[in-house]
Structures are given as C-alpha cells and as structure tokens.
Motif scaffolding. Structure first.
Motif, PDB file in Angstrom:
ATOM      1  N   ALA A 203      -6.849   1.676   0.310  1.00  0.00           N
ATOM      2  CA  ALA A 203      -6.308   0.386  -0.123  1.00  0.00           C
ATOM      3  C   ALA A 203      -6.262   0.322  -1.647  1.00  0.00           C
TER       4      ALA A 203
ATOM      5  N   GLU B 118      -2.249  -5.002  -3.446  1.00  0.00           N
ATOM      6  CA  GLU B 118      -1.198  -4.364  -2.651  1.00  0.00           C
ATOM      7  C   GLU B 118      -0.326  -5.400  -1.945  1.00  0.00           C
TER       8      GLU B 118
ATOM      9  N   ARG C  37       0.839  -1.202   0.000  1.00  0.00           N
ATOM     10  CA  ARG C  37       0.000   0.000   0.000  1.00  0.00           C
ATOM     11  C   ARG C  37       0.872   1.249   0.000  1.00  0.00           C
TER      12      ARG C  37
END
Length: 78
Positions: free
Chosen positions: A62, A66, A42
């Motif tokens: 988000a 990720e 992230r």
C-alpha cells in the motif's frame, strides 16, 4: 484549438461525474459495492516503479494517499 480542448475536458469531467453518480445510485438502491479507487491508486503508484501487472493488487504494498491518486487518475482518464 483551446475551445476544442476545453470542451473535451468539460465533457470528460461531466461524463466521469455522471458515472460516479450512477455508481452511487447503484450502491444506495441495489447494494452494488462502490468502486475501489484506492486500489486503482495503488496500481498507479506501482506503475511509477515499472510494476504494471499484479496477480492480486490487494496484496501489493500500500502507498499513502493511494485513494486520492486513484480519484485523480479516474478523472484524468475520464
């Protein structure tokens, strides 16, 4: 030069894998929480938008995949 680079990559990947094995053993035998490579991913994703610093990365938006980005970044740096 190619030999030097290939050895450096091999050593880096090997050392990173050893670190991951150590983290797995700590998690299994001592209940130490596993590293959250999704949060690292992230952070990398937010860096593409020129956002480097966060008060709390868990509250940041988000991104899809990720966790994969975090694992790739983990090994790329290693």
């Amino acid at each position: 030069m190619i030999e030097f680079i290939s050895r450096a990559v091999l050593i880096g990947v090997g050392a990173t894998a050893l670190l991951d094995l150590w983290a797995l053993l700590l998690q299994r035998f001592f209940k130490v929480p596993a590293p959250s490579w999704g949060l690292v991913g992230r952070w990398f994703c937010h860096m593409t938008k020129a956002k480097v610093f966060h008060n709390d990365i868990t509250l940041a938006r988000a991104y899809p995949f990720e966790r994969v980005v975090g694992w790739i970044g983990h090994y790329a740096i290693g």
